[in-house]
Scaffold this motif. Structure first.
Motif, PDB file in Angstrom:
ATOM      1  N   GLU A  75       7.342 -17.537  17.606  1.00 35.80           N
ATOM      2  CA  GLU A  75       6.780 -18.801  17.470  1.00 35.80           C
ATOM      3  C   GLU A  75       6.636 -19.090  15.872  1.00 35.80           C
ATOM      4  O   GLU A  75       6.982 -19.875  15.421  1.00 35.80           O
ATOM      5  CB  GLU A  75       5.402 -18.980  18.416  1.00 35.80           C
ATOM      6  N   VAL A  76       5.874 -18.104  15.492  1.00 34.56           N
ATOM      7  CA  VAL A  76       5.612 -18.017  14.003  1.00 34.56           C
ATOM      8  C   VAL A  76       7.118 -18.254  13.146  1.00 34.56           C
ATOM      9  O   VAL A  76       6.974 -18.992  12.388  1.00 34.56           O
ATOM     10  CB  VAL A  76       4.811 -16.890  13.622  1.00 34.56           C
ATOM     11  N   GLU A  77       7.702 -17.349  13.526  1.00 28.87           N
ATOM     12  CA  GLU A  77       9.372 -17.450  12.574  1.00 28.87           C
ATOM     13  C   GLU A  77       9.799 -18.542  12.994  1.00 28.87           C
ATOM     14  O   GLU A  77      10.526 -19.107  11.922  1.00 28.87           O
ATOM     15  CB  GLU A  77       9.928 -16.110  13.224  1.00 28.87           C
ATOM     16  N   PHE A  78       9.916 -19.155  14.245  1.00 26.77           N
ATOM     17  CA  PHE A  78      10.652 -20.682  14.216  1.00 26.77           C
ATOM     18  C   PHE A  78       9.673 -21.557  13.402  1.00 26.77           C
ATOM     19  O   PHE A  78      10.361 -22.598  12.875  1.00 26.77           O
ATOM     20  CB  PHE A  78      10.494 -20.841  15.900  1.00 26.77           C
ATOM     21  N   HIS A  79       8.525 -21.496  13.660  1.00 21.32           N
ATOM     22  CA  HIS A  79       7.716 -22.691  12.566  1.00 21.32           C
ATOM     23  C   HIS A  79       8.046 -22.455  11.242  1.00 21.32           C
ATOM     24  O   HIS A  79       8.278 -23.519  10.537  1.00 21.32           O
ATOM     25  CB  HIS A  79       6.350 -22.404  12.816  1.00 21.32           C
ATOM     26  N   ASP A  80       8.174 -21.183  10.547  1.00 16.61           N
ATOM     27  CA  ASP A  80       8.531 -20.957   9.460  1.00 16.61           C
ATOM     28  C   ASP A  80       9.791 -21.605   9.050  1.00 16.61           C
ATOM     29  O   ASP A  80       9.972 -22.134   8.071  1.00 16.61           O
ATOM     30  CB  ASP A  80       8.255 -19.542   8.972  1.00 16.61           C
TER      31      ASP A  80
END
Length: 119
Positions: A75-80
């Motif tokens: 989720e963090v990687e997608f948001h970034d």
């Protein structure tokens, strides 16, 4: 025999005392149970089943925690990646373009200008 209540677990203190009692049974040489579920063989089978289920629960908890961590990282990687895309679109097309509006930002011209107050 008590009825099974799945809303709460048997306390750790009680289970620990039960295990101690089970191990203490090995010191009694002339034990003759009346009930089938109280035989040493039945007790050993129940103990081994409990330990196996506890081991399985521990493994599943560890796997669940690992899966949750992996999902959180994804989720963090997608948001970034989305934030990088938004910055790229804003840089390529400008802050007042239709493309910027298409990705969820407001056009710069849609913001109200602040008005000075006269004294």
């Amino acid at each position: 025999m008590s009825t099974v209540n799945f809303s709460r677990r048997v306390s750790t203190k009680t289970v620990s005392a039960d295990i101690d009692s089970f191990h203490g049974l090995g010191t009694i040489s002339d034990y003759i149970p009346v009930r089938n579920e109280a035989t040493p063989e039945a007790l050993k089978a129940a103990y081994e089943a409990m330990v196996a289920k506890q081991r399985q629960e521990t493994e599943l908890i560890a796997k669940t925690k690992a899966a949750a961590d992996a999902a959180r990282q994804a989720e963090v990687e997608f948001h970034d990646a989305v934030m990088a895309m938004k910055e790229s679109v804003r840089g390529q097309f400008g802050p007042n373009s239709d493309e910027v509006q298409a990705i969820g930002y407001k056009k710069k011209s849609e913001y109200k200008r602040s008005h000075r107050r006269s004294a």
